[in-house]
Design an enzyme around this catalytic site. Structure first.
Site, short mmCIF file in Angstrom:
data_model
loop_
_atom_site.label_atom_id
_atom_site.label_comp_id
_atom_site.label_asym_id
_atom_site.label_seq_id
_atom_site.Cartn_x
_atom_site.Cartn_y
_atom_site.Cartn_z
CB ALA A 64 -1.36 0.05 1.06
N GLY A 109 0.94 -4.85 1.43
CA GLY A 109 -0.93 -4.83 -0.03
C GLY A 109 0.06 -6.15 -1.37
CD GLU A 112 -2.36 -6.98 2.61
OE1 GLU A 112 -3.47 -7.38 3.82
OE2 GLU A 112 -1.50 -6.20 3.15
CD GLU A 132 1.29 -5.51 5.51
OE1 GLU A 132 2.63 -6.23 5.77
OE2 GLU A 132 0.80 -5.24 4.57
N1 CAA Z 1 4.64 3.00 -1.16
C1 CAA Z 1 5.47 4.40 -1.10
N2 CAA Z 1 6.51 5.07 -1.92
C2 CAA Z 1 6.94 2.97 -2.05
C3 CAA Z 1 6.81 2.19 -1.80
C4 CAA Z 1 5.39 2.02 -1.15
N3 CAA Z 1 4.96 0.46 -0.63
N4 CAA Z 1 7.78 1.26 -1.33
C5 CAA Z 1 8.47 2.27 -2.49
N5 CAA Z 1 8.16 3.39 -2.51
C6 CAA Z 1 9.41 3.92 -3.15
C7 CAA Z 1 10.10 5.03 -2.51
O1 CAA Z 1 10.30 5.65 -1.38
C8 CAA Z 1 10.73 5.35 -3.79
O2 CAA Z 1 10.79 6.49 -3.65
P1 CAA Z 1 11.34 7.77 -3.93
O3 CAA Z 1 12.35 7.84 -4.87
O4 CAA Z 1 11.12 9.25 -3.66
O5 CAA Z 1 12.59 7.57 -2.67
C9 CAA Z 1 10.43 4.29 -4.37
O6 CAA Z 1 9.25 3.70 -4.43
C10 CAA Z 1 12.00 3.35 -4.90
O7 CAA Z 1 12.17 2.84 -3.60
P2 CAA Z 1 13.55 2.78 -2.92
O8 CAA Z 1 14.18 3.77 -3.33
O9 CAA Z 1 13.14 2.34 -1.41
O10 CAA Z 1 14.12 1.14 -4.15
P3 CAA Z 1 15.17 0.45 -3.37
O11 CAA Z 1 15.19 -0.46 -4.39
O12 CAA Z 1 15.49 0.80 -2.35
O13 CAA Z 1 13.78 -0.59 -1.98
C11 CAA Z 1 12.43 -1.97 -1.13
C12 CAA Z 1 12.72 -1.82 -2.99
C13 CAA Z 1 12.60 -2.91 -0.40
C14 CAA Z 1 10.94 -2.36 -2.05
C15 CAA Z 1 10.69 -1.19 -0.38
O14 CAA Z 1 10.91 0.02 -1.25
C16 CAA Z 1 10.37 -0.80 0.61
O15 CAA Z 1 11.02 -1.31 1.27
N6 CAA Z 1 9.08 -0.68 0.34
C17 CAA Z 1 8.19 -0.42 1.17
C18 CAA Z 1 7.89 -1.92 1.16
C19 CAA Z 1 6.74 -2.07 2.50
O16 CAA Z 1 6.67 -1.85 3.40
N7 CAA Z 1 5.28 -2.27 1.75
C20 CAA Z 1 4.64 -2.36 2.65
C21 CAA Z 1 3.46 -1.11 2.64
S1 CAA Z 1 2.36 -1.39 4.27
C22 CAA Z 1 0.57 -1.45 3.89
O17 CAA Z 1 0.81 -2.61 2.53
C23 CAA Z 1 -0.34 -1.83 4.57
C24 CAA Z 1 -1.04 -2.72 4.02
O18 CAA Z 1 -1.59 -3.87 3.82
C25 CAA Z 1 -2.53 -2.12 3.23
#
Ligand code: CAA
Length: 252
Positions: A64, A109, A112, A132
């Site tokens: 998400a 998400g 999921e 999460e």
């Molecule tokens: N939401 C918003 N932005 C996201 C994102 C997310 N879930 N995942 C990645 N991005 C964005 C980053 O912020 C980044 O943006 P900027 O270039 O503006 O900084 C861009 O995408 C590229 O990501 P990274 O620079 O972080 O790329 P990386 O290769 O270093 O890492 C990754 C990749 C491991 C996927 C890392 O981006 C990450 O950990 N992302 C978050 C994953 C996460 O925690 N997801 C769960 C969200 S909570 C959820 O999903 C709740 C639910 O069930 C409702």
């Protein structure tokens, strides 16, 4: 549509989540687009199968949208979770099979979303996780209800409580995915499987899916509602918002 690409290739509907700048993260607008594509699919009788994937080579869906979630209060968080959960249930309830092609990160998400599909094919570079809890929230789109059914309760709790990432081989071992391919072969494998399914009489495949999913279809909504409630409670007094901010500010 800005965030979803949808096309028909013969009898196969191909749905691609397309927000590459944020690794295809799901914001509300994308969920709304997904919902309207699902409505279109429901009303397209010539389709026999759906392929679902993410744009680019790095991510299926990285979860998400954390930037959008960070702004939510408790009521908004409940609404966001309940809405996403409803869209995923609509996907899961399509009468034709849905095959996920997991071409990279399937986190939160995104994982999921995978769990809402019938068959999961992964590329060897796929990474799965429910991170999460590391962000101070819990699954909000059905993960707490679906993961254990695929991988067993112990594996589900291990993955959800730790937030640890696993690769394609481990995902295959615990049956979070059903087959693993080299990245360059994933698409072809998915299309071949969709076409193979499409050769069978459609009513038979649909009835088979309905029979297999009887339990899912009669599941009380209660579990999903409870998940949305516990998800939204994480936002009480801004608790989760601080943790989410840490992710967004990690590069500073
Ligand atoms: N939401 C918003 N932005 C996201 C994102 C997310 N879930 N995942 C990645 N991005 C964005 C980053 O912020 C980044 O943006 P900027 O270039 O503006 O900084 C861009 O995408 C590229 O990501 P990274 O620079 O972080 O790329 P990386 O290769 O270093 O890492 C990754 C990749 C491991 C996927 C890392 O981006 C990450 O950990 N992302 C978050 C994953 C996460 O925690 N997801 C769960 C969200 S909570 C959820 O999903 C709740 C639910 O069930 C409702």
């Amino acid at each position: 549509m800005e965030n979803i690409r949808y096309e028909k290739q013969g009898a196969v509907g191909v749905l691609t989540i397309c927000r590459p700048k944020v690794l295809n993260a799901l914001n509300k607008a994308t969920l709304e687009e997904l919902d309207s594509v699902l409505e279109e699919i429901e009303n397209t009788p010539e389709l026999s199968c759906v392929l679902l994937t993410g744009d680019g080579e790095k991510a299926f869906v990285a979860g998400a949208d954390i930037a959008e979630m960070m702004e939510l209060d408790e009521a908004g968080a409940y609404e966001f979770s309940a809405y996403g959960s409803g869209v995923f249930r609509r996907l899961e309830s399509l009468d034709i099979p849905v095959i996920a092609l997991v071409n990279g990160y399937a986190l939160g998400g995104g994982c999921e979303l995978v769990l809402s599909c019938d068959i999961v094919l992964a590329s060897s570079n796929a990474v799965f996780a429910l991170p999460e809890t590391t962000l101070g929230v819990i699954c909000g789109f059905g993960g707490t209800q679906r993961l254990a059914k695929r991988v067993g309760e112990g594996n589900a709790k291990r993955l959800i409580f730790t937030g640890d990432r696993i690769g394609a081989d481990e995902a295959l071992r615990i049956q979070l995915c059903d087959a693993v391919y080299a990245p360059e072969s994933l698409w072809e494998a998915g299309m071949a499987l969709a076409k193979r399914i499409g050769k069978n009489p459609k009513y038979a495949v649909i009835n088979a899916k309905k029979a297999i999913d009887t339990d899912k279809n009669t599941l009380e909504k209660e579990g999903f509602q409870a998940e949305s409630r516990f998800f939204s409670q994480c936002f009480r007094a801004g608790k989760a918002n601080g943790h989410l901010r840490v992710f967004l500010e990690r590069k500073k």
